[in-house]
Every structure is written in C-alpha cells, then in structure tokens.
Design an enzyme around this catalytic site. Structure first.
Site, PDB file in Angstrom:
ATOM      1  N   GLY A 143      -1.777 -37.011   3.505  1.00 21.54           N
ATOM      2  CA  GLY A 143      -2.928 -37.886   3.273  1.00 21.54           C
ATOM      3  C   GLY A 143      -3.692 -37.472   2.014  1.00 21.54           C
ATOM      4  CB  ILE A 198      -3.028 -34.775  16.079  1.00 20.86           C
ATOM      5  CG1 ILE A 198      -3.326 -36.189  15.566  1.00 20.86           C
ATOM      6  CG2 ILE A 198      -2.932 -33.756  14.947  1.00 20.86           C
ATOM      7  CD1 ILE A 198      -4.728 -36.331  14.960  1.00 20.86           C
ATOM      8  CE1 TYR A 231      -2.735 -47.469  13.186  1.00 19.39           C
ATOM      9  CE2 TYR A 231      -4.839 -48.175  12.301  1.00 19.39           C
ATOM     10  CZ  TYR A 231      -3.558 -48.467  12.715  1.00 19.39           C
ATOM     11  OH  TYR A 231      -3.106 -49.760  12.648  1.00 19.39           O
ATOM     12  CB  THR A 232      -7.013 -44.350   7.215  1.00 25.21           C
ATOM     13  OG1 THR A 232      -5.707 -44.317   6.643  1.00 25.21           O
ATOM     14  CG2 THR A 232      -7.480 -42.945   7.512  1.00 25.21           C
ATOM     15  CG  ASP A 257     -18.462 -45.236   5.788  1.00 22.80           C
ATOM     16  OD1 ASP A 257     -17.333 -44.755   5.969  1.00 22.80           O
ATOM     17  OD2 ASP A 257     -18.648 -46.270   5.111  1.00 22.80           O
ATOM     18  CE1 TYR A 299     -10.336 -45.135  10.355  1.00 20.90           C
ATOM     19  CE2 TYR A 299     -12.406 -46.040   9.515  1.00 20.90           C
ATOM     20  CZ  TYR A 299     -11.456 -45.034   9.534  1.00 20.90           C
ATOM     21  OH  TYR A 299     -11.634 -43.918   8.756  1.00 20.90           O
TER      22      TYR A 299
HETATM   23  N1  NAP Z   1     -10.071 -43.266   3.111  1.00 18.66           N
HETATM   24  C1  NAP Z   1     -11.361 -43.519   3.239  1.00 18.66           C
HETATM   25  O1  NAP Z   1     -11.962 -44.322   2.505  1.00 18.66           O
HETATM   26  C2  NAP Z   1     -12.158 -42.779   4.283  1.00 18.66           C
HETATM   27  C3  NAP Z   1     -13.516 -43.085   4.426  1.00 18.66           C
HETATM   28  C4  NAP Z   1     -14.263 -42.395   5.377  1.00 18.66           C
HETATM   29  C5  NAP Z   1     -13.675 -41.419   6.157  1.00 18.66           C
HETATM   30  N2  NAP Z   1     -12.340 -41.169   6.013  1.00 18.66           N
HETATM   31  C6  NAP Z   1     -11.741 -40.148   6.878  1.00 18.66           C
HETATM   32  O2  NAP Z   1     -11.263 -39.096   6.071  1.00 18.66           O
HETATM   33  C7  NAP Z   1     -10.129 -38.479   6.693  1.00 18.66           C
HETATM   34  C8  NAP Z   1      -8.990 -38.370   5.702  1.00 18.66           C
HETATM   35  O3  NAP Z   1      -8.677 -39.681   5.231  1.00 18.66           O
HETATM   36  P1  NAP Z   1      -7.578 -39.965   4.125  1.00 18.66           P
HETATM   37  O4  NAP Z   1      -8.099 -41.041   3.266  1.00 18.66           O
HETATM   38  O5  NAP Z   1      -7.117 -38.686   3.531  1.00 18.66           O
HETATM   39  O6  NAP Z   1      -6.440 -40.589   5.073  1.00 18.66           O
HETATM   40  P2  NAP Z   1      -4.929 -40.951   4.737  1.00 18.66           P
HETATM   41  O7  NAP Z   1      -4.665 -40.805   3.277  1.00 18.66           O
HETATM   42  O8  NAP Z   1      -4.669 -42.250   5.401  1.00 18.66           O
HETATM   43  O9  NAP Z   1      -4.132 -39.794   5.481  1.00 18.66           O
HETATM   44  C9  NAP Z   1      -4.070 -39.699   6.861  1.00 18.66           C
HETATM   45  C10 NAP Z   1      -2.858 -38.866   7.201  1.00 18.66           C
HETATM   46  O10 NAP Z   1      -2.809 -38.709   8.629  1.00 18.66           O
HETATM   47  C11 NAP Z   1      -1.452 -38.785   9.005  1.00 18.66           C
HETATM   48  N3  NAP Z   1      -1.293 -39.130  10.415  1.00 18.66           N
HETATM   49  C12 NAP Z   1      -1.389 -40.343  11.005  1.00 18.66           C
HETATM   50  N4  NAP Z   1      -1.128 -40.245  12.315  1.00 18.66           N
HETATM   51  C13 NAP Z   1      -0.850 -38.944  12.566  1.00 18.66           C
HETATM   52  C14 NAP Z   1      -0.508 -38.221  13.729  1.00 18.66           C
HETATM   53  N5  NAP Z   1      -0.355 -38.816  14.930  1.00 18.66           N
HETATM   54  N6  NAP Z   1      -0.316 -36.870  13.633  1.00 18.66           N
HETATM   55  C15 NAP Z   1      -0.427 -36.251  12.438  1.00 18.66           C
HETATM   56  N7  NAP Z   1      -0.725 -36.893  11.291  1.00 18.66           N
HETATM   57  C16 NAP Z   1      -0.952 -38.226  11.353  1.00 18.66           C
HETATM   58  C17 NAP Z   1      -0.885 -39.862   8.111  1.00 18.66           C
HETATM   59  O11 NAP Z   1       0.506 -39.786   8.088  1.00 18.66           O
HETATM   60  P3  NAP Z   1       1.396 -41.120   7.926  1.00 18.66           P
HETATM   61  O12 NAP Z   1       1.270 -41.484   6.457  1.00 18.66           O
HETATM   62  O13 NAP Z   1       2.731 -40.655   8.342  1.00 18.66           O
HETATM   63  O14 NAP Z   1       0.777 -42.168   8.803  1.00 18.66           O
HETATM   64  C18 NAP Z   1      -1.528 -39.513   6.786  1.00 18.66           C
HETATM   65  O15 NAP Z   1      -0.750 -38.591   6.057  1.00 18.66           O
HETATM   66  C19 NAP Z   1      -9.822 -39.329   7.928  1.00 18.66           C
HETATM   67  O16 NAP Z   1     -10.425 -38.722   9.046  1.00 18.66           O
HETATM   68  C20 NAP Z   1     -10.524 -40.643   7.652  1.00 18.66           C
HETATM   69  O17 NAP Z   1     -10.897 -41.299   8.843  1.00 18.66           O
HETATM   70  C21 NAP Z   1     -11.572 -41.817   5.088  1.00 18.66           C
END
Ligand code: NAP
Length: 294
Positions: A14, A40, A64-65, A105, A128
């Site tokens: 991610g 997880i 899951y994003t 957020d 979500y």
């Molecule tokens: N992106 C945003 O704008 C945003 C905003 C606010 C908060 N956040 C939070 O910030 C955190 C990091 O976000 P990010 O943008 O880095 O997310 P991301 O790029 O979507 O990465 C999430 C990672 O989690 C993995 N994953 C999904 N299901 C899984 C499972 N069952 N077991 C282990 N790994 C799993 C995904 O793998 P796969 O690719 O194989 O699915 C992916 O590599 C998250 O908690 C998100 O909710 C993100």
C-alpha cells in the site's frame, strides 16, 4: 532510541506501507508483510505471525480503501477494516505488543464547519467509513492503549492516488472538471511515515490522534496546485495548457457519499508529540520533486 525495535507493518504494498519501508529510522528493524504473508482477516494467521516474529509494535497500514466499491462489497470492507484490526488488537493484547492503527476522516459526516477533534462523535456516511469506525471501536475496546491515527486525502509519489490520477489525466486531456465543494487537507505519506515513527519512538503515546498536512483545500484547489507545481517542475509539457473547471459534488455523482468538510484538528499531535505540520502545498512540491528524480 537505545535498543533496536522490531516493528511489523501490514499491507506491505500500500501507499503508506511503502513509504514506511523507504524511511526506516536508525534503531528500527521493519518487517513488512503483504496479504499473502499475513491476511489480517484471519485471526489464526495473525496470532501465528505475531508468535513467529514477536514484534515490539505493529503498524496496521492494511485496509480495504475502495470507497465506492465498498458500497456493494460490505462484507469484504468489514472483514478487512473491522475484523482485521480486531484480530490484531486481540493478538497485541495477548502478547503485550503495541498497536498503531491507521484510520480516516471518513468516520465523520463532514457537516461540521470547524476542524474535527479526536474525541468528536463519529457518524460515517458510507460503508467504508462505517467499517473503519467499527475497526476503531474494536481496537479501542480491546486495547485502549493502542494509537489510532486518523488521516485524510492521502497521496504519495507512487501508487494509486489523486495526484497521480491528475498527472495522468493532465497529460491526456485539455480540460478537467474537478469537485470544488469538498474541503480537506491533502496529506503526503512522507508526513504520515515521519509521524508514525515519532509515535513508535514515544512508547507512552496512546489514544486517537489526527494527522494531516497543514492548511485546507478543495479537490479543485488541489488539482490546480498539482498542475502548477508539475508544470514548474517539468512533469507536464511546457506548451500544454489545461483548463480546470470547478464543479459541485452534485455534478459528479459517486456510489458513496463523501464528507463535505473533512478537516481534522491536529492540536493533540502538536501538544503531545511536538509535531508541527507543514503546509500541504509545500509538501506537494517536495513529493512532485521526488517524481522528477531530483
Ligand atoms: N488513501 C487515502 O486517501 C486515505 C485517507 C484516509 C485514511 N486512509 C487510511 O490510511 C491507511 C493506509 O492507506 P493507503 O492509502 O496506504 O491504502 P492502500 O494503498 O489501499 O493500501 C492498503 C493495503 O492493504 C492491503 N490489504 C487489503 N486487504 C488486506 C488483508 N486482508 N490483509 C492484509 N493486507 C490487506 C492491500 O493489499 P491489496 O492491494 O492486495 O488489496 C494494500 O496493499 C488505511 O488505513 C486507510 O484507511 C487512507
């Protein structure tokens, strides 16, 4: 940090986990696991992995994003965003491991006109946000000493995010229409990674923290800034002129509703951890510079 700490990060591929792997500070051994190494959603696998590695702390960057897809994939969203953190919190409690869980957020409804405080009541607008709020609640009840770090509008030099989507569209099109009535704070994974490592080094830190870059913007403001900064850095052709038009949320319907106002109050981070955030536009320039390879 005196002795070396073993830290395990979930969701290896991610955006955030990748940044954490790029910025490992001295004194930290980082074990990054992808979904194949550690899913997880499986309580058994979580317990087995923790028993195997015995880390000092876990950073849960897995999630899951897919905000819109979650509306039709509720079960999957809850499995990763609610059951996943619950499994991690239980294993951490059993083994005396610290947990830093990342949240969003989107747990808020966006009806406020002042920045959200960590203790404000959550009221998500879609699946979500609901699933992330359920994950927070599970972590808090199982492991009250865990850190829950909420962030927003996350982007990095690599990966699927608004900045990279804009850069691609800007190289393909002459005109873009971008939503101008949703307000938030663009946040670089650089900022998040630095904050998380500070939290790791301050072992007494617990509870909910908000972390974003400073300042606010609409998606339209963010797109205009990406355009201007990318042009200045030579990431877009000099002669290419793109018209960016502001539109309303109503003009761009999506399966999941978005909070209109997503600004998070960061005072607790500043007071407890002495972490002042930098303005998002300055941080954006730095992230885009990284894309130029300089
Ligand atoms: N992106 C945003 O704008 C945003 C905003 C606010 C908060 N956040 C939070 O910030 C955190 C990091 O976000 P990010 O943008 O880095 O997310 P991301 O790029 O979507 O990465 C999430 C990672 O989690 C993995 N994953 C999904 N299901 C899984 C499972 N069952 N077991 C282990 N790994 C799993 C995904 O793998 P796969 O690719 O194989 O699915 C992916 O590599 C998250 O908690 C998100 O909710 C993100």
């Amino acid at each position: 940090m005196n002795k070396s700490m073993k830290i395990l990060v979930t969701g290896k591929d991610g955006q955030l986990a990748q940044e954490l792997q790029k910025r490992i500070p001295a004194g930290i051994e980082l074990i990054a696991l992808d979904r194949n190494d550690l899913d997880i959603t499986s309580a058994g696998q979580v317990m087995q992995t923790m028993t195997h590695y015995k880390p000092d702390a876990i950073i849960n960057a897995a999630a899951y994003t897919a905000v819109d897809k979650a509306e039709s994939e509720k079960e999957q969203a809850y499995a990763v965003n609610a059951t996943g953190p619950e499994n991690l919190a239980k294993a951490c409690r059993e083994m005396g491991i610290r947990l830093i869980h990342i949240s969003t957020d989107f747990v808020f409804d966006g009806q406020s006109s002042t920045p959200y405080q960590p203790q404000d009541a959550v009221r998500p607008l879609g699946v979500y946000g609901e699933s992330k709020a359920a994950g927070e609640a599970a972590v808090q009840s199982i492991l009250p000493q865990a850190v829950i770090l909420r962030t927003a509008w996350v982007y990095s030099a690599h990966g699927a995010n608004f900045t990279n989507t804009m850069l691609r569209l800007m190289s393909e099109r002459d005109e873009l229409s971008i939503v101008a009535d949703q307000i938030g704070s663009p946040t670089s994974t650089q900022t998040l990674a630095e904050t998380i490592y500070t939290i790791i080094s301050k072992t007494e830190t617990s509870g909910i923290y908000h972390c974003t870059d400073a300042g606010t913007a609409s998606w339209y403001d963010f797109a205009v800034a990406i355009y201007e900064e990318a042009k200045a850095l030579g990431l877009l052709e000099e002669e290419k002129n793109i018209k960016i038009r502001p539109i309303s949320t109503a003009d761009y319907p999506t399966p999941a509703a978005r909070p209109a106002y997503s600004v998070l109050d960061k005072s607790r981070l500043i007071v407890d951890l002495n972490l002042e955030s930098q303005h998002w536009r300055r941080v954006l320039r730095r992230v885009l510079q990284e894309k130029t390879g300089s």
